[in-house]
Structures are given as C-alpha cells and as structure tokens.
Design a protein around this motif. Structure first.
Motif, PDB file in Angstrom:
ATOM      1  N   ALA A  79       3.987  -2.597  -5.941  1.00 37.18           N
ATOM      2  CA  ALA A  79       5.427  -1.136  -6.842  1.00 37.18           C
ATOM      3  C   ALA A  79       5.432  -0.984  -7.609  1.00 37.18           C
ATOM      4  O   ALA A  79       6.685  -0.170  -8.240  1.00 37.18           O
ATOM      5  N   MET A  80       5.934  -1.985  -8.066  1.00 40.11           N
ATOM      6  CA  MET A  80       6.925  -2.243  -9.755  1.00 40.11           C
ATOM      7  C   MET A  80       6.590  -1.245 -10.528  1.00 40.11           C
ATOM      8  O   MET A  80       5.275  -1.594 -10.923  1.00 40.11           O
ATOM      9  N   PRO A  81       7.161  -0.624 -10.604  1.00 40.23           N
ATOM     10  CA  PRO A  81       6.204   0.017 -11.834  1.00 40.23           C
ATOM     11  C   PRO A  81       6.021  -0.559 -13.743  1.00 40.23           C
ATOM     12  O   PRO A  81       6.907  -1.104 -13.614  1.00 40.23           O
ATOM     13  N   ILE A  82       5.127  -0.189 -14.037  1.00 37.31           N
ATOM     14  CA  ILE A  82       4.891  -0.286 -15.309  1.00 37.31           C
ATOM     15  C   ILE A  82       4.547   0.317 -16.709  1.00 37.31           C
ATOM     16  O   ILE A  82       3.474   1.120 -16.292  1.00 37.31           O
ATOM     17  N   ILE A  83       4.962   0.335 -18.139  1.00 41.06           N
ATOM     18  CA  ILE A  83       4.629   1.642 -18.470  1.00 41.06           C
ATOM     19  C   ILE A  83       3.896   0.769 -19.775  1.00 41.06           C
ATOM     20  O   ILE A  83       4.607  -0.552 -20.343  1.00 41.06           O
ATOM     21  N   MET A  84       2.559   1.308 -19.530  1.00 43.36           N
ATOM     22  CA  MET A  84       1.609   0.196 -20.489  1.00 43.36           C
ATOM     23  C   MET A  84       2.084   1.216 -22.427  1.00 43.36           C
ATOM     24  O   MET A  84       2.622   2.281 -22.488  1.00 43.36           O
ATOM     25  N   LEU A  85       2.074   0.040 -23.122  1.00 44.17           N
ATOM     26  CA  LEU A  85       2.683  -0.102 -24.253  1.00 44.17           C
ATOM     27  C   LEU A  85       1.007   0.424 -25.284  1.00 44.17           C
ATOM     28  O   LEU A  85       0.497  -1.342 -25.124  1.00 44.17           O
ATOM     29  N   SER A  86       0.670   1.356 -25.971  1.00 38.19           N
ATOM     30  CA  SER A  86      -0.663   0.966 -27.077  1.00 38.19           C
ATOM     31  C   SER A  86      -0.254   1.997 -28.316  1.00 38.19           C
ATOM     32  O   SER A  86      -0.628   3.169 -28.210  1.00 38.19           O
ATOM     33  N   ALA A  87      -1.349   1.272 -28.904  1.00 39.67           N
ATOM     34  CA  ALA A  87      -1.883   2.038 -30.138  1.00 39.67           C
ATOM     35  C   ALA A  87      -3.158   2.640 -29.627  1.00 39.67           C
ATOM     36  O   ALA A  87      -3.620   3.580 -30.281  1.00 39.67           O
ATOM     37  N   ARG A  88      -3.705   2.816 -28.668  1.00 41.91           N
ATOM     38  CA  ARG A  88      -5.014   3.628 -28.384  1.00 41.91           C
ATOM     39  C   ARG A  88      -4.639   4.614 -27.537  1.00 41.91           C
ATOM     40  O   ARG A  88      -4.067   4.733 -26.430  1.00 41.91           O
ATOM     41  N   SER A  89      -5.217   5.340 -28.798  1.00 44.30           N
ATOM     42  CA  SER A  89      -4.883   7.109 -28.059  1.00 44.30           C
ATOM     43  C   SER A  89      -6.360   8.023 -27.895  1.00 44.30           C
ATOM     44  O   SER A  89      -5.477   9.433 -27.250  1.00 44.30           O
ATOM     45  N   GLU A  90      -7.048   7.125 -27.566  1.00 39.97           N
ATOM     46  CA  GLU A  90      -8.101   8.527 -26.964  1.00 39.97           C
ATOM     47  C   GLU A  90      -8.038   8.305 -25.688  1.00 39.97           C
ATOM     48  O   GLU A  90      -7.084   7.735 -24.771  1.00 39.97           O
ATOM     49  N   GLU A  91      -8.347  10.039 -25.008  1.00 41.98           N
ATOM     50  CA  GLU A  91      -8.171   9.820 -23.775  1.00 41.98           C
ATOM     51  C   GLU A  91      -8.466   8.831 -22.630  1.00 41.98           C
ATOM     52  O   GLU A  91      -8.110   8.752 -21.727  1.00 41.98           O
ATOM     53  N   VAL A  92     -10.370   8.383 -22.432  1.00 40.28           N
ATOM     54  CA  VAL A  92     -11.086   7.588 -22.348  1.00 40.28           C
ATOM     55  C   VAL A  92      -9.945   6.104 -22.504  1.00 40.28           C
ATOM     56  O   VAL A  92     -10.073   5.469 -20.849  1.00 40.28           O
ATOM     57  N   ASP A  93      -8.573   5.474 -23.694  1.00 37.79           N
ATOM     58  CA  ASP A  93      -8.196   4.495 -23.137  1.00 37.79           C
ATOM     59  C   ASP A  93      -6.777   4.849 -21.925  1.00 37.79           C
ATOM     60  O   ASP A  93      -6.633   3.626 -21.513  1.00 37.79           O
ATOM     61  N   ARG A  94      -6.194   5.696 -22.135  1.00 41.33           N
ATOM     62  CA  ARG A  94      -5.288   6.414 -21.909  1.00 41.33           C
ATOM     63  C   ARG A  94      -5.297   6.436 -20.134  1.00 41.33           C
ATOM     64  O   ARG A  94      -4.760   6.049 -19.365  1.00 41.33           O
ATOM     65  N   VAL A  95      -6.601   7.012 -19.670  1.00 44.59           N
ATOM     66  CA  VAL A  95      -7.565   6.742 -18.333  1.00 44.59           C
ATOM     67  C   VAL A  95      -7.708   5.572 -17.800  1.00 44.59           C
ATOM     68  O   VAL A  95      -7.185   5.090 -16.156  1.00 44.59           O
ATOM     69  N   ARG A  96      -7.855   5.221 -18.477  1.00 41.67           N
ATOM     70  CA  ARG A  96      -9.012   3.241 -17.907  1.00 41.67           C
ATOM     71  C   ARG A  96      -6.983   2.694 -17.854  1.00 41.67           C
ATOM     72  O   ARG A  96      -7.186   2.697 -16.981  1.00 41.67           O
ATOM     73  N   GLY A  97      -5.969   2.927 -19.191  1.00 44.81           N
ATOM     74  CA  GLY A  97      -4.300   2.340 -18.520  1.00 44.81           C
ATOM     75  C   GLY A  97      -4.290   2.714 -17.019  1.00 44.81           C
ATOM     76  O   GLY A  97      -3.800   1.765 -15.946  1.00 44.81           O
ATOM     77  N   LEU A  98      -4.189   4.005 -16.573  1.00 47.72           N
ATOM     78  CA  LEU A  98      -3.624   4.855 -15.382  1.00 47.72           C
ATOM     79  C   LEU A  98      -4.517   4.073 -14.670  1.00 47.72           C
ATOM     80  O   LEU A  98      -4.024   3.828 -13.088  1.00 47.72           O
ATOM     81  N   GLU A  99      -5.900   4.450 -14.975  1.00 45.97           N
ATOM     82  CA  GLU A  99      -6.891   3.596 -13.473  1.00 45.97           C
ATOM     83  C   GLU A  99      -6.654   2.345 -13.223  1.00 45.97           C
ATOM     84  O   GLU A  99      -6.618   1.997 -12.098  1.00 45.97           O
ATOM     85  N   THR A 100      -6.323   1.293 -13.648  1.00 43.99           N
ATOM     86  CA  THR A 100      -6.047  -0.005 -14.268  1.00 43.99           C
ATOM     87  C   THR A 100      -4.473  -0.330 -13.529  1.00 43.99           C
ATOM     88  O   THR A 100      -3.814  -1.185 -12.222  1.00 43.99           O
ATOM     89  N   GLY A 101      -3.557   0.871 -12.577  1.00 45.03           N
ATOM     90  CA  GLY A 101      -2.264   1.029 -12.113  1.00 45.03           C
ATOM     91  C   GLY A 101      -1.525   1.076 -12.879  1.00 45.03           C
ATOM     92  O   GLY A 101      -0.269   1.563 -12.556  1.00 45.03           O
ATOM     93  N   ALA A 102      -1.117   1.457 -14.159  1.00 44.44           N
ATOM     94  CA  ALA A 102       0.078   1.738 -15.143  1.00 44.44           C
ATOM     95  C   ALA A 102       0.931   3.875 -14.378  1.00 44.44           C
ATOM     96  O   ALA A 102      -0.016   4.079 -14.532  1.00 44.44           O
ATOM     97  N   ASP A 103       1.823   2.636 -15.109  1.00 41.92           N
ATOM     98  CA  ASP A 103       2.462   3.808 -13.493  1.00 41.92           C
ATOM     99  C   ASP A 103       2.760   5.179 -14.708  1.00 41.92           C
ATOM    100  O   ASP A 103       3.493   6.192 -14.934  1.00 41.92           O
ATOM    101  N   ASP A 104       3.006   4.440 -16.365  1.00 41.47           N
ATOM    102  CA  ASP A 104       2.311   5.568 -17.695  1.00 41.47           C
ATOM    103  C   ASP A 104       2.283   5.060 -18.279  1.00 41.47           C
ATOM    104  O   ASP A 104       2.411   3.865 -18.153  1.00 41.47           O
ATOM    105  N   TYR A 105       1.971   5.836 -19.622  1.00 44.97           N
ATOM    106  CA  TYR A 105       1.475   5.477 -20.553  1.00 44.97           C
ATOM    107  C   TYR A 105       1.777   5.649 -21.806  1.00 44.97           C
ATOM    108  O   TYR A 105       1.982   7.788 -22.457  1.00 44.97           O
TER     109      TYR A 105
END
Length: 229
Positions: A79-105
């Motif tokens: 339940a701990m919120p995780i905000i992912m920071l990344s230089a990867r701006s492609e939609e596929v990367d954002r989707v991967r980050g969120l699907e891994t469990g990140a609460d925000d990207y």
C-alpha cells in the motif's frame, strides 16, 4: 525518521538531483531519507518503511522498476505509494512502470512544484492527517491542520501523543495496530520506548475521548493490539 512528519524516501543515484529533491521535500515539511541504489532502498524500507517513496527508474544494481515490483509484491509494503521518476517518455515505458505497481509516473525533466503536489496527492490517499486533512469517525472530528478534536461538537483535550494515536486510528478505522506498529508510527524508530508505554497512552486517549460521556470507540484485540471501532 521523525514520527510527526510524513516520511519520504528519495531513491536517486545522481547526487545533485537527490539533494534538490530532498531539499524541496524538507522545505515542504517532510522527513526525508535518501538512498543511492536499489539495494540500499530495499534495506531502508525493511528497517523503517516510509510513508511514500520517490524512486528513479535507472539505478545501479537493482533497477527502480525491480524495486517497485518487489515492494508491491509484499503485503506489508504493497500500500506504500511509489512515484516513479524516469527519462523514459514513451507510452510503453509509462505503462510498464504503472503496471509494475507505481502509483504515479513522472517524466524527467520535471517541475519540482508539480512533483511536490503529486507527493501530497498520494499522501492524501494513504495518510490524510499527515497533510492536514480533516478526519471523521462516527461523532469524532479531527482537524489535523489546527490540531483540534471534537466529539459531538464538544472540544476534547488531547496531549500531542494521544492526538497522533487518534490520527493514526482515524486514518484507517477498523484496522488492528500492534503495539510495535504504533510505536513506529507515533513515536518513531529513532526513540526507544517500551511497548507498555503504548498501553498507558491508549488509556489516556480513551479517557480523553469519553470526557463528555459516550462509549469508548477504541477496541482492544487480545494478543494483537488496538483498533478504532
């Protein structure tokens, strides 16, 4: 970490970015701890789980995405919120980050002001009292910003420790908190307090909540701890 302030773990391997983030979070009233690698972040969470994590994707050793995956698989940190920071701006990367469990990207470069707002938005969901929200349970009203508590519109006199206990209970009514969990949340791990001290302050909280009459809303769960309702 301080028990009074919402706690943020900043995981960033680039020193300048890490310090800028930490400085701004501390200026906003957060207690900040820092990690340079994914391995260090996992150790710090194991020792003292923060309220929220700001996590860079690209880290030496264990990547940020792997840190996120591991933490979201564990019941105690899911339940701990995780905000992912990344230089990867492609939609596929954002989707991967969120699907891994990140609460925000959040994509680099980012606005620090916007990131602070995103941190507070996540905390409003998981620790509303920590960011000054008002909480209600039954006829009890707690204003975290003014530190005022009323029951049935009558003001209650609570000490600072009893106020933090009540805030913790009211954020998650019905949840059973062990004495050790309450020590971590209310007193913090930096201070040694005997678990029996929790019982003393629970007694004081109960007395304060019933000072104008009414039933005791704090429930003792034998062998487990305490809960509100």
């Amino acid at each position: 970490m301080s028990a009074d302030l919402p706690r943020v773990l900043v995981v960033e391997d680039e020193p300048a970015q890490r310090e800028v983030l930490s400085y701004n979070l501390e200026a906003e009233g957060f207690a900040v701890s820092r990690a340079e690698t994914g391995d260090e972040a996992l150790i710090l969470v194991e020792e003292d789980a923060p309220d929220i994590m700001v996590l860079d994707w690209m880290l030496p050793g264990v990547s940020g995405i792997e840190v996120c995956r591991r933490l979201k698989m564990r019941p105690e940190t899911r339940a701990m919120p995780i905000i992912m920071l990344s230089a990867r701006s492609e939609e596929v990367d954002r989707v991967r980050g969120l699907e891994t469990g990140a609460d925000d990207y959040v994509i680099k470069p980012y606005s620090v002001v916007e990131l602070m707002a995103r941190v507070r938005a996540q905390l409003r969901r998981t620790r509303p009292a920590a960011v000054g929200q008002q909480l209600d349970y039954d006829d009890i009203h707690l204003d975290a910003e003014t530190h005022r508590v009323t029951r049935g519109d009558l003001p209650l006199k609570l000490g600072p420790t009893e106020f933090r206990l009540l805030s913790t209970f009211m954020e998650k009514p019905g949840r059973v908190w062990s004495r050790e969990q309450l020590l971590d949340r209310v007193w913090g791990r930096d201070i040694y307090v005997d678990t029996r001290t929790v019982d003393v302050h629970i007694g004081r909280l109960r007395k304060a909540l019933c000072q104008h009459g009414g039933s005791d809303p704090v429930r003792t769960v034998r062998g487990a701890g305490y809960a509100l309702g």
